[in-house]
Scaffold this motif. Structure first.
Motif, PDB file in Angstrom:
ATOM      1  N   ALA A 121       7.149  17.064  44.378  1.00 49.41           N
ATOM      2  CA  ALA A 121       6.028  17.674  43.813  1.00 49.41           C
ATOM      3  C   ALA A 121       5.394  17.101  42.670  1.00 49.41           C
ATOM      4  O   ALA A 121       4.146  17.226  42.581  1.00 49.41           O
ATOM      5  CB  ALA A 121       6.787  19.234  43.320  1.00 49.41           C
ATOM      6  N   ASN A 122       5.916  16.438  41.856  1.00 47.95           N
ATOM      7  CA  ASN A 122       5.302  15.730  40.582  1.00 47.95           C
ATOM      8  C   ASN A 122       4.489  14.524  41.075  1.00 47.95           C
ATOM      9  O   ASN A 122       3.356  14.518  40.467  1.00 47.95           O
ATOM     10  CB  ASN A 122       6.592  15.394  39.706  1.00 47.95           C
ATOM     11  CG  ASN A 122       6.974  16.268  38.880  1.00 47.95           C
ATOM     12  OD1 ASN A 122       6.826  17.126  38.690  1.00 47.95           O
ATOM     13  ND2 ASN A 122       8.153  16.053  38.248  1.00 47.95           N
ATOM     14  N   THR A 123       5.013  13.816  42.120  1.00 48.35           N
ATOM     15  CA  THR A 123       4.090  13.019  42.606  1.00 48.35           C
ATOM     16  C   THR A 123       2.993  13.492  43.494  1.00 48.35           C
ATOM     17  O   THR A 123       1.645  13.074  43.153  1.00 48.35           O
ATOM     18  CB  THR A 123       4.820  12.033  43.878  1.00 48.35           C
ATOM     19  OG1 THR A 123       6.102  11.483  43.089  1.00 48.35           O
ATOM     20  CG2 THR A 123       3.789  11.020  44.679  1.00 48.35           C
ATOM     21  N   ALA A 124       2.997  14.681  44.030  1.00 48.83           N
ATOM     22  CA  ALA A 124       1.916  15.196  44.647  1.00 48.83           C
ATOM     23  C   ALA A 124       0.733  15.752  43.621  1.00 48.83           C
ATOM     24  O   ALA A 124      -0.426  15.695  43.544  1.00 48.83           O
ATOM     25  CB  ALA A 124       2.270  16.368  45.441  1.00 48.83           C
ATOM     26  N   ASP A 125       1.480  16.262  42.686  1.00 51.25           N
ATOM     27  CA  ASP A 125       0.507  16.954  41.226  1.00 51.25           C
ATOM     28  C   ASP A 125      -0.397  15.625  40.768  1.00 51.25           C
ATOM     29  O   ASP A 125      -1.414  16.082  40.484  1.00 51.25           O
ATOM     30  CB  ASP A 125       1.531  17.397  40.352  1.00 51.25           C
ATOM     31  CG  ASP A 125       2.067  18.656  40.761  1.00 51.25           C
ATOM     32  OD1 ASP A 125       1.649  19.316  41.687  1.00 51.25           O
ATOM     33  OD2 ASP A 125       2.981  19.192  40.262  1.00 51.25           O
ATOM     34  N   ASN A 140       5.183   9.249  52.283  1.00 54.23           N
ATOM     35  CA  ASN A 140       4.087   8.629  52.985  1.00 54.23           C
ATOM     36  C   ASN A 140       2.687   9.325  53.174  1.00 54.23           C
ATOM     37  O   ASN A 140       1.753   8.955  53.095  1.00 54.23           O
ATOM     38  CB  ASN A 140       4.502   8.220  54.460  1.00 54.23           C
ATOM     39  CG  ASN A 140       5.353   6.886  54.620  1.00 54.23           C
ATOM     40  OD1 ASN A 140       5.647   6.355  53.500  1.00 54.23           O
ATOM     41  ND2 ASN A 140       5.939   6.427  55.729  1.00 54.23           N
ATOM     42  N   ALA A 141       2.967  10.697  53.371  1.00 55.40           N
ATOM     43  CA  ALA A 141       1.917  11.340  53.499  1.00 55.40           C
ATOM     44  C   ALA A 141       0.995  11.573  52.277  1.00 55.40           C
ATOM     45  O   ALA A 141      -0.276  11.572  52.169  1.00 55.40           O
ATOM     46  CB  ALA A 141       2.578  13.027  54.192  1.00 55.40           C
ATOM     47  N   ILE A 142       1.539  11.667  51.443  1.00 55.49           N
ATOM     48  CA  ILE A 142       0.910  11.533  49.735  1.00 55.49           C
ATOM     49  C   ILE A 142       0.433  10.219  49.454  1.00 55.49           C
ATOM     50  O   ILE A 142      -0.637  10.168  49.005  1.00 55.49           O
ATOM     51  CB  ILE A 142       1.831  11.826  48.763  1.00 55.49           C
ATOM     52  CG1 ILE A 142       2.410  13.644  49.215  1.00 55.49           C
ATOM     53  CG2 ILE A 142       1.405  11.939  47.332  1.00 55.49           C
ATOM     54  CD1 ILE A 142       3.496  13.970  48.151  1.00 55.49           C
ATOM     55  N   HIS A 143       1.037   9.321  49.926  1.00 56.49           N
ATOM     56  CA  HIS A 143       0.760   7.858  49.512  1.00 56.49           C
ATOM     57  C   HIS A 143      -0.426   7.443  50.025  1.00 56.49           C
ATOM     58  O   HIS A 143      -1.340   6.844  49.535  1.00 56.49           O
ATOM     59  CB  HIS A 143       1.904   6.905  49.658  1.00 56.49           C
ATOM     60  CG  HIS A 143       2.093   5.524  49.171  1.00 56.49           C
ATOM     61  ND1 HIS A 143       1.948   5.484  47.907  1.00 56.49           N
ATOM     62  CD2 HIS A 143       2.100   4.323  49.811  1.00 56.49           C
ATOM     63  CE1 HIS A 143       1.888   4.185  47.360  1.00 56.49           C
ATOM     64  NE2 HIS A 143       2.277   3.607  48.487  1.00 56.49           N
ATOM     65  N   SER A 199      -2.887   9.452  51.351  1.00 57.07           N
ATOM     66  CA  SER A 199      -3.774  10.345  51.663  1.00 57.07           C
ATOM     67  C   SER A 199      -4.845  10.292  50.252  1.00 57.07           C
ATOM     68  O   SER A 199      -4.525   9.887  49.375  1.00 57.07           O
ATOM     69  CB  SER A 199      -3.365  11.856  51.554  1.00 57.07           C
ATOM     70  OG  SER A 199      -2.612  12.062  52.781  1.00 57.07           O
ATOM     71  N   ALA A 200      -6.202  10.896  50.280  1.00 56.01           N
ATOM     72  CA  ALA A 200      -7.021  10.508  49.226  1.00 56.01           C
ATOM     73  C   ALA A 200      -6.680  11.939  48.322  1.00 56.01           C
ATOM     74  O   ALA A 200      -5.963  12.939  48.701  1.00 56.01           O
ATOM     75  CB  ALA A 200      -8.412  10.925  49.809  1.00 56.01           C
ATOM     76  N   PRO A 201      -6.903  11.408  46.878  1.00 53.38           N
ATOM     77  CA  PRO A 201      -6.683  12.563  45.990  1.00 53.38           C
ATOM     78  C   PRO A 201      -7.523  13.979  46.268  1.00 53.38           C
ATOM     79  O   PRO A 201      -8.607  13.707  46.939  1.00 53.38           O
ATOM     80  CB  PRO A 201      -7.247  11.948  44.651  1.00 53.38           C
ATOM     81  CG  PRO A 201      -7.148  10.541  45.111  1.00 53.38           C
ATOM     82  CD  PRO A 201      -7.479  10.246  46.338  1.00 53.38           C
TER      83      PRO A 201
END
Length: 333
Positions: A197-201, A235-238, A240-242
């Protein structure tokens, strides 16, 4: 097949073969069996099993089994064989010895590799990160020094992640045992989402989870499955665009429990998709090459799923995103 043909095949089998008559007398013994037991063929053929196998009580126990059975047998010269009992229509019993010494030695070398990766590589990387942390508290740094220190920390972190993934791959490749526990996949997904969650935030990426219906339990190792999900989410977060979103969907169907992780990121070409699960593979897309990565996450995730009797598949379109779907057999399914 003539009796002569049978005799030739029996004698030249790489596995040790012995046949005991109903009275327990060994009527057939091939050279491989005699060599494995380190006894002359004449010392076995025609002898009662009780006398011939006096030094191998495990073979006597196996031979006396009422049903077909198997056991592991310690052989002379530190060798090991899988021994299997087969009941023949005539009332005789056949013993098949398969030498697994080479496989056991391979397992030992794999275990040594795990130790090397888990300790000899990861510990120095941890030391680098530790000393880098001490630099930041030893005194004030100028802008250039702070930049270089940040690069050291980032590189040490990436090396640690790669070493951890390699250790996991070696563990799985060595067929090391995994836990077999009843568990709910939605609970494992919730833990993996909380971990990331923190990485996504930081990247302002929303994580949305949807469960279509109550899920039956699965049997598996919660830590390994959590690791697989962490790789998929990372991977999905890495890639993907902000400001975009990652969607996680769970459902059950056809005796299996499914979990799909979808993003709206870079996506893959058909050629890259074919190699997505290859070890160390990374796309030649400049956007991918500009980001750190070891090319191990998808390989590890798929192997974990396969070790659980499931699988991991992918669909993707360049510049549209990717969906990675994991499948696990439902408990009792």
């Amino acid at each position: 097949m003539t009796a002569e043909d049978f005799a030739v095949l029996f004698e030249h089998s790489a596995d040790g073969l012995m046949i005991a008559a109903p009275d327990g007398r060994l009527t057939h013994v091939n050279s491989a069996a005699a060599e494995m037991l380190a006894l002359p063929t004449d010392a076995l053929r025609g002898q009662l099993a009780d006398a011939a196998f006096a030094a191998h009580p495990a073979l006597l126990t196996l031979l006396a089994a009422a049903d077909e059975d198997s056991a592991q047998l310690d052989l002379p010269a530190e060798r090991t064989a899988d021994a299997r009992l087969v009941h023949l229509p005539s009332g005789s019993r056949a013993l098949v010895l398969h030498d697994i010494s080479a496989a056991r030695q391979l397992d030992s070398r794999r275990e040594a590799l795990i130790h090397t990766l888990a300790h000899d590589l990861r510990n120095p990387v941890a030391a680098i990160a530790g000393y880098a942390g001490l630099i930041s508290v030893a005194g004030e740094l100028n802008e250039e020094q702070s930049h270089y220190l940040s690069r050291i920390n980032d590189t040490a972190l990436k090396l640690h992640e790669v070493a951890a993934a390699l250790a996991d791959l070696a563990w799985i490749g060595a067929n090391m045992p995994i836990k077999r526990l009843p568990l709910q996949l939605d609970a494992i997904v919730a833990q993996a989402v909380a971990d990331i969650a923190n990485t996504a935030d930081v990247k302002q990426i929303a994580l949305h989870t949807r469960q279509d219906s109550p899920l039956p339990p699965v049997i598996g190792d919660p830590d390994r499955l959590r690791t697989a999900l962490q790789h998929l989410l990372s991977n999905a977060i890495h890639y993907s665009a902000p400001g975009s979103a990652v969607n996680i969907r769970l459902w059950s169907q056809d005796g299996s429990v499914w979990c799909a992780v979808s993003d709206h990121g870079f996506g893959l070409t058909p050629e890259d998709l074919e190699r997505a699960f290859d070890r160390f593979f990374r796309s030649e897309d400049p956007r991918v090459r500009a980001l750190p990565g070891g090319g191990l996450g998808l390989t590890l995730a798929r192997r974990i799923l396969m070790q659980h009797g499931g699988d991991l598949t992918a669909v993707s379109a360049l510049n549209q995103g990717s969906t990675f779907t994991m499948r696990l057999p439902a408990a009792g399914g």
